[in-house]
Design an enzyme around this catalytic site. Structure first.
Site, PDB file in Angstrom:
ATOM      1  N   TRP A 325       1.342  23.357   4.578  1.00  0.00           N
ATOM      2  CA  TRP A 325       1.790  24.572   3.879  1.00  0.00           C
ATOM      3  C   TRP A 325       1.155  25.819   4.482  1.00  0.00           C
ATOM      4  O   TRP A 325       1.590  26.942   4.230  1.00  0.00           O
ATOM      5  CB  TRP A 325       1.488  24.482   2.375  1.00  0.00           C
ATOM      6  N   ASP A 326       0.144  25.638   5.320  1.00  0.00           N
ATOM      7  CA  ASP A 326      -0.537  26.752   5.990  1.00  0.00           C
ATOM      8  C   ASP A 326       0.481  27.702   6.629  1.00  0.00           C
ATOM      9  O   ASP A 326       0.338  28.918   6.592  1.00  0.00           O
ATOM     10  CB  ASP A 326      -1.457  26.224   7.104  1.00  0.00           C
ATOM     11  N   GLU A 467      -8.203  20.694  -3.480  1.00  0.00           N
ATOM     12  CA  GLU A 467      -8.002  19.249  -3.302  1.00  0.00           C
ATOM     13  C   GLU A 467      -9.111  18.381  -3.896  1.00  0.00           C
ATOM     14  O   GLU A 467      -8.997  17.162  -3.928  1.00  0.00           O
ATOM     15  CB  GLU A 467      -7.864  18.943  -1.805  1.00  0.00           C
ATOM     16  N   GLN A 573     -11.123  25.458  -2.861  1.00  0.00           N
ATOM     17  CA  GLN A 573     -10.492  26.652  -2.288  1.00  0.00           C
ATOM     18  C   GLN A 573      -9.668  27.360  -3.360  1.00  0.00           C
ATOM     19  O   GLN A 573      -9.418  26.800  -4.431  1.00  0.00           O
ATOM     20  CB  GLN A 573      -9.611  26.254  -1.112  1.00  0.00           C
TER      21      GLN A 573
END
Ligand code: IFM
Length: 722
Positions: A325-326, A467, A573
């Site tokens: 998805w970056d 995550e 994150q």
């Protein structure tokens, strides 16, 4: 003003891996790590190829590293002289990141005197199949020199070896023709050398290398120049890659180094014309930011129609060379605003891999399109069920990234919508984009859960951007992104132009509208904090440092079943904050600030995708001072030492394109305040204290604008295409 050069003086073998990333040169087709010519696979040399993958045995499927056409080393008075074994008297490496030119210069003090080797090399931005290197040798004594050079096919692999057959030819035009294990792709490299001084040229023998040598005795302090040209083709490029490589190597040698260099520099100059960002008052920021953009340019698949960008770019096989998805959430903005043609290719890659996403959804019992978490060619999901190795038992740990990070499909829809609204180009919808969007919405629809006694829809058993907390319910970010997917799918379905007439259109609109209305969206609690997922607020509230202090091994994985962070509020994150960065209109400024303050101190920033999202939201909250160090962290992810290199026992080093793209977003959308509210370009600057002036170009709806900011006032002018 900056000089666009990064110079590292003196040699330290501890920096070999880091410098390999830092000094990478690339042209979208291949990335060549910033290693020295004499290095071999032990020093992680890689000529990493875009979009060509291979799998051997039970190992992870990963991108192929091609034979290295820059290979070469020195023998003086019969003694091999090379780093890291032979310690240098003087040494520097330099990356010219305006033009992607790597230089090294090393002097060795030998028994009879000093000898210096300087080389300058690049992989052409003008012709992506080609690389050139100029080597200059000089000595202050009559050295008996043999320079050995050629193509090294004994390449670095994480899960290789990938070449079943390696045919080398060291006679005349040197060639390597290698064949990959899984799909029998040919990877062919040819090399031509030109030497214009009297010397003996000889064929040499080394295993899995095509090598030759030039031998000569040096005059005192005279420079001896050796120019080499390599060309690289694979069977994905053409029918006969070996012939293509041979022909190109010869043609380029005829053109000559200086001509190739000039064409290469012109190609880079064309890229910078639209993308350079000038910051007056803070050279460090300007350097870090443009260096980040350099890396994005190095990995843009300009040469192809159906390629995207891997999470570690073209810096090696880490993360299986897969697309995450970056690309959509962190990298796309840069290309939309500077090179929309590249942005379109990135979108097209997802349209072209729709079938793979549909297969994946079906495999899990869902409808529609569930995109690969780690996408390779044809949308194959390379993500392993066991993506982390436990440091204590050395056993693979079951992770659920592939199965549960369902937010991936929403990123693709979000990106398509953004591409269309910022470029005004809706052609992608007719080219499969509309279908892609509808299939993604169908996927979320089929994943919705409703309790009999409740009227709301939920997404359970998922993983959000953070995550470390696996298999949670109603991740705020995921649900909000799914809601957006329903909205866009409805818009697409309502416009017959995109999909043509089909039977269940009305039914789908009805379903998606219902889902849009009823999907549960986390709301701020009485303190204004939006829970990241159901039950988040009940977890142990400890600091990041406290969690870190509980590690028994520094490489231990923080998440999963037994991770030190899993039962705490500490997150890997930006998660809720990524939601707020994407949808600042959802809550008022006070709620945004409250959540920023709450989550930032609970975030490890263990992913390079994190800092930029916090910086963006800080800018939205007028907290420029808080945003600035986070911007710097993003922009220097590949410039500064000390990036995170391990997840459990799995190596995750390499370059960080998402961080680079995130730095762009913070600079342009955060500090410069570029936004597109109400369908028009607005610039509402909030520059950091040290940035006195800022100027750059952006493309919006096919018009090129120049933005100049001074004293936090913006001047926006339309410019003729440059
Ligand atoms: O996509 C990211 C993910 O969000 C965190 N781990 C690394 C991936 C690749 O960059």
């Amino acid at each position: 003003m900056i000089d666009w050069k990064l110079k590292d003086i003196s040699f330290n073998s501890d920096n070999i891996a880091w410098h390999g990333n830092k000094h990478l040169v690339g042209n979208g087709y291949m990335g060549v790590r910033g290693t020295l010519e004499e290095y071999t696979k032990e020093q992680l040399v890689a000529v990493n190829l875009a979009g060509i993958y291979d799998k051997v045995g039970d190992g992870w499927r990963e991108p192929v590293n091609a034979p290295n056409g820059f290979y070469g080393y020195l023998i003086v008075d019969d003694e091999v002289v090379k780093l890291p074994e032979s310690s240098a008297e003087e040494h520097y490496v330099e990356l010219d990141y305006r033009y992607g030119i790597f230089t090294r210069c090393t002097t060795w003090r030998l028994m009879r005197g000093n000898i210096t080797l300087k080389s300058t090399r690049f992989v052409s931005m003008d012709d992506v199949h080609v690389g050139a290197i100029k080597t200059e040798i000089s000595a202050d004594f009559h050295a008996d020199v043999k320079y050995v050079f050629g193509i090294d096919a004994d390449v670095w692999d994480i899960n290789g070896p990938h070449f079943d057959i390696i045919k080398v030819n060291s006679n005349g035009l040197m060639t390597v023709d290698a064949v990959t294990h899984e799909k029998n792709h040919n990877v062919s490299v040819a090399q031509k050398v030109t030497v214009e001084f009297p010397c003996e040229v000889k064929r040499e023998e080394e295993i899995n290398k095509a090598v030759a040598s030039v031998s000569f005795i040096t005059d005192l302090n005279k420079k001896y120049v050796i120019e080499r040209y390599f060309a690289l083709y694979t069977s994905l490029d053409c029918e006969n890659p070996l012939e293509a490589a041979k022909e190109a190597a010869v043609t380029k040698a005829i053109e000559g180094y200086d001509t190739l260099l000039e064409k290469h520099k012109n190609a880079w100059e064309n890229l910078w014309r639209r993308s350079e960002i000038i910051i007056e008052g803070d050279d460090k920021s300007m350097e870090a930011l443009n260096y980040s953009l350099y890396h994005l340019h190095c990995i843009a698949p300009r040469h192809a129609d159906n390629l995207s960008i891997a999470a570690r770019g073209l810096s090696g096989q880490t993360y299986k060379g897969a697309v995450f998805w970056d690309t959509e959430m962190f990298i796309l903005d840069f290309f939309i605003m500077t090179e929309p043609e590249v942005a379109k290719k990135l979108i097209k890659y997802r349209i072209d891999t729709l079938e793979g996403a549909k297969e994946k959804a079906k495999g899990y019992g869902y409808d529609g399109a569930f995109y690969a978490w780690e996408s390779q060619e044809n949308g194959f999901d390379a993500c392993s069920d066991y993506n982390v190795t436990d440091v204590f038992t050395k056993r693979p740990m079951r992770t659920y990234f592939k199965d549960k990070q369902i937010h991936i499909s929403s990123a693709i829809v979000y990106a398509m919508d953004k591409y269309i609204s910022l470029t005004g180009d809706d052609s992608i919808l007719k080219e499969g984009g509309a279908e892609t969007i509808v299939e993604c919405a169908k996927f979320y629809y089929s994943a919705l859960i409703k309790k009999v006694c409740d009227d709301r829809y939920e997404l359970r058993d998922v993983i959000g951007p953070d995550e470390y907390h696996e298999r949670i319910d109603n991740n705020g970010y995921t649900n909000r992104m799914a809601k957006n997917t329903f909205r866009i799918a409805i818009e697409v379905l309502e416009n017959e132009e995109y999909l043509g007439a089909f039977a269940d259109r009305e039914e789908l609109i009805g379903k998606f509208s219902d889902a849009f209305d009823k999907i549960f969206i986390q709301q701020p609690d009485s303190e204004g904090v939006i829970p990241q997922f159901d039950g988040y607020k009940e977890l142990e509230d400890v600091t990041v440092d406290e969690v870190r202090s509980r590690l028994i091994d520094p490489k231990e994985y923080w998440g999963g079943a037994y991770g030190v962070a899993s039962h705490t509020k500490v997150i890997k994150q930006a998660d809720v904050i990524t939601w707020l960065a994407m949808y600042p209109q959802d809550f008022d400024l006070e709620v945004m600030k409250q959540n920023w303050n709450y989550y930032e101190k609970r975030t490890e920033h263990g992913s390079s995708l994190s800092a930029c999202m916090y910086a963006l939201v800080a800018c939205m909250c007028n907290m420029t001072e808080e945003a600035f160090p986070l911007f710097t962290k993003s922009a220097t992810a590949d410039l500064a030492p000390g990036g995170k290199e391990w997840a459990g026992l799995v190596y995750i080093g390499g370059t960080h394109p998402a961080s680079a793209g995130g730095a762009y977003m913070v600079a342009v959308e955060g500090f410069a305040g570029v936004n597109f509210k109400n369908g028009k370009l607005n610039v509402e600057p909030k520059l950091p204290e040290s940035w006195k002036k800022m100027s750059f170009h952006i493309t919006y709806k096919n018009v090129l604008y120049r933005v100049e900011i001074s004293d936090n006032e913006a001047l926006v002018t339309e410019v003729d295409d440059m």
